[in-house]
Write an enzyme that holds these catalytic residues in place. Sequence first.
Site, PDB file in Angstrom:
ATOM      1  N   TYR B 383       0.859  -1.181   0.000  1.00 16.31           N
ATOM      2  CA  TYR B 383       0.000   0.000   0.000  1.00 16.31           C
ATOM      3  C   TYR B 383       0.890   1.224   0.000  1.00 16.31           C
ATOM      4  O   TYR B 383       1.860   1.291   0.747  1.00 16.31           O
ATOM      5  CB  TYR B 383      -0.865   0.040   1.258  1.00 16.31           C
ATOM      6  CG  TYR B 383      -1.893  -1.038   1.345  1.00 16.31           C
ATOM      7  CD1 TYR B 383      -1.584  -2.268   1.901  1.00 16.31           C
ATOM      8  CD2 TYR B 383      -3.190  -0.828   0.902  1.00 16.31           C
ATOM      9  CE1 TYR B 383      -2.526  -3.260   2.000  1.00 16.31           C
ATOM     10  CE2 TYR B 383      -4.143  -1.812   1.001  1.00 16.31           C
ATOM     11  CZ  TYR B 383      -3.806  -3.027   1.558  1.00 16.31           C
ATOM     12  OH  TYR B 383      -4.745  -4.002   1.662  1.00 16.31           O
ATOM     13  N   HIS B 391      -6.849   1.022  -2.152  1.00 15.01           N
ATOM     14  CA  HIS B 391      -6.500  -0.377  -2.373  1.00 15.01           C
ATOM     15  C   HIS B 391      -5.027  -0.523  -2.689  1.00 15.01           C
ATOM     16  O   HIS B 391      -4.388   0.395  -3.209  1.00 15.01           O
ATOM     17  CB  HIS B 391      -7.310  -0.932  -3.551  1.00 15.01           C
ATOM     18  CG  HIS B 391      -8.767  -1.016  -3.264  1.00 15.01           C
ATOM     19  ND1 HIS B 391      -9.281  -1.864  -2.314  1.00 15.01           N
ATOM     20  CD2 HIS B 391      -9.817  -0.355  -3.793  1.00 15.01           C
ATOM     21  CE1 HIS B 391     -10.593  -1.718  -2.276  1.00 15.01           C
ATOM     22  NE2 HIS B 391     -10.948  -0.803  -3.159  1.00 15.01           N
ATOM     23  N   LYS B 439      -4.593  -5.572  -9.973  1.00 12.58           N
ATOM     24  CA  LYS B 439      -3.330  -5.317  -9.271  1.00 12.58           C
ATOM     25  C   LYS B 439      -2.181  -5.781 -10.158  1.00 12.58           C
ATOM     26  O   LYS B 439      -2.338  -6.634 -11.023  1.00 12.58           O
ATOM     27  CB  LYS B 439      -3.281  -6.104  -7.954  1.00 12.58           C
ATOM     28  CG  LYS B 439      -4.226  -5.575  -6.902  1.00 12.58           C
ATOM     29  CD  LYS B 439      -3.919  -6.228  -5.567  1.00 12.58           C
ATOM     30  CE  LYS B 439      -5.079  -6.228  -4.625  1.00 12.58           C
ATOM     31  NZ  LYS B 439      -5.630  -4.917  -4.302  1.00 12.58           N
TER      32      LYS B 439
END
EC number: 4.6.1.16
Lengths: 152, 496
Positions: B383, B391, B439
């Site tokens: 993060y 997120h 991601k």
Amino acid sequence: MTSIADEAPKPIGIESHRDYTPLAPLLSRYPRQAGPLFHAYHHLVHSAAWTDVAPVDIRGDDESDPAPVNSGSGWGALIGMRPQGTQPELLLPCHVTDNLSVAYFQAVFSSLETQAKSRDGLQTGHILLAILSPDSTVVYYKLAKGLVKPVN
Amino acid sequence: MPPRGRHRRPPPGPKPAGGAGGNDITGKRASQAKNQRYARPLPVDVVTPIHGKQKAKQPTSWAQWFAAWLPGLTSDAATSSAHVKDEQDDLLVGYLDPTTLSVWVQVTPPHLLKAGPASLESQARIASQTRAARILWDAGFFGKGSLSRSEPTWRARKINEERVKLQRERGMKAYTPEELIAARRKERLHAKIERARLAVKAGQQLPDGIVALGGTLSVEEEKILAAKAEKEMQEEGDDGKEVEEEYGKHIPGLIYLGPKKDDEVQRDLTPQEKKRLEEEEANIEVEDMEYLHLSPYEVFFLAGMLGVLDVRTQQDDSISLSSLYLQLLASHLPLPIRTLNPSSTLARPDNPYLLSYIVYHHYRSLGWSVKSGIKFCADFLLYKRGPVFGHAEFAVVVVPVYEDKEDEASSPFPRHPAGGDRDWVWFSTMNRVQTQVLKTLVLAHVTIPSVKRLEKEGMGEALCTPEGLVQGLKDGKLHSVTEVSLRRWVPARMRG
């Protein structure tokens, strides 16, 4: 201003926690599985609102242990009912680093049949696998015997 | 742009019964409060030795920051050290749990049972949580509540549940956030099933969609399914229309089904009833079952590298860093046989704990907030600022690379899941979840130094002590981390 938070801390751990008493015999019998067993029980009872969660030893009659040496798996499991469920299910806790073999799961499913004879309504078509991560997250997977078409 | 009427916003539903009435901080003030609460990236303070005082103080303006830096550039290391402890920076105490080699930190002071008067959220939190739990979470997002998804909030949620019950007993309409979320999910599911039915009637979708959502097929829909199957069998030779092309088309007459309006009128409480309710709410008793759980990597980082955590045994004795380090090196073994292995076996460069710890330390030292990645089938999540700010953009998988192949053969540890030769199927599997959640997968290759080379350089015992480990890493003679990032690329879709 001395706040309540400044008091001297007291030791906390698995053995001094409320959830230890019902699990104590199983934790001592399967030390490799102690962490996952405690955390799965802890999470189910207090957070996931499962009812009638009971620890159970599902070791079969034969003494052979198909789980490999470096695996953390054991034969401790939990049987309980999920919040909107109708029948109790079996939950098998393990570590994220475990190596679990197909032979192990076959043995678990066969001992599930034996358990279902003494426990009314226990689901024998599937088990839940509770995987413990080092940061105490438990992720649950549903393992069914054979191919099952997914329905939401 | 979706056509008008297709996705009408539903009218606002009932609000959840959070803390007290009137403390809903939203918008700009909420983000300001967040920035203030999570200002520190690590639980250490920069010492400002201006005016000769060694009091650790949070610099509040750029001038103070500059004044703090300037002496550090000119004076000697002793006064400019950033880790000077003073009486305000007492060590945070945690207790080692030998089963999982994690450290447990008490969240609520043991004797505090009553909920107390409902006050502003931040004051309530400070009054009801221990200093250690607050600091560890607020300064760097260390740890995870054992009964929560991130921050330890179990007791607050339980108290809220009790409050909602009391309010319902008096005829007030109150809901917990969890009940609202469950109700919304149910409504959305019904809306999806209805939309699928309408789409099937319009001939735009296979009835499979209804069954997959949990609905049931009527006789009509089953006939449609049979007819479609026959048609497809006949068209097998031709290039049939792709199902994907028809997905997303506007279906005339389809409306978004919002939540039903509640027709009950809520009765207002008299002032006496309100006072009674407040008293009862303040007297709710909930014992905290939760604790703040620090993972083995966080433990070594906080206790060994930053020196802010005092790890104690269940008998309340402090554990020395070298003893803690050796226990952590044996963390992959079950508790009864942990002490049987000598440190010479455990202190090998390819120890699985060491490999993961080095990756954790690498990203923490670069300023990332590193959390567990098990929910996304990875080792760690990175993060930029922390889980509360957004997120994670990156999912990290630790990949060991041996400098000397012989070490791999003679390794006493279980085979690493990402070690050895990997094929494209493995890449695809690793990346599958990350593609769905947008991601980037990062493969952190840890180069494991050769045991023979270390012995030749006189560093055979380096890994037996934490000081040796740190010195070896600083000198660049031990492990190194190289990243390879992965995102799936589909030529047809990603042109331009």
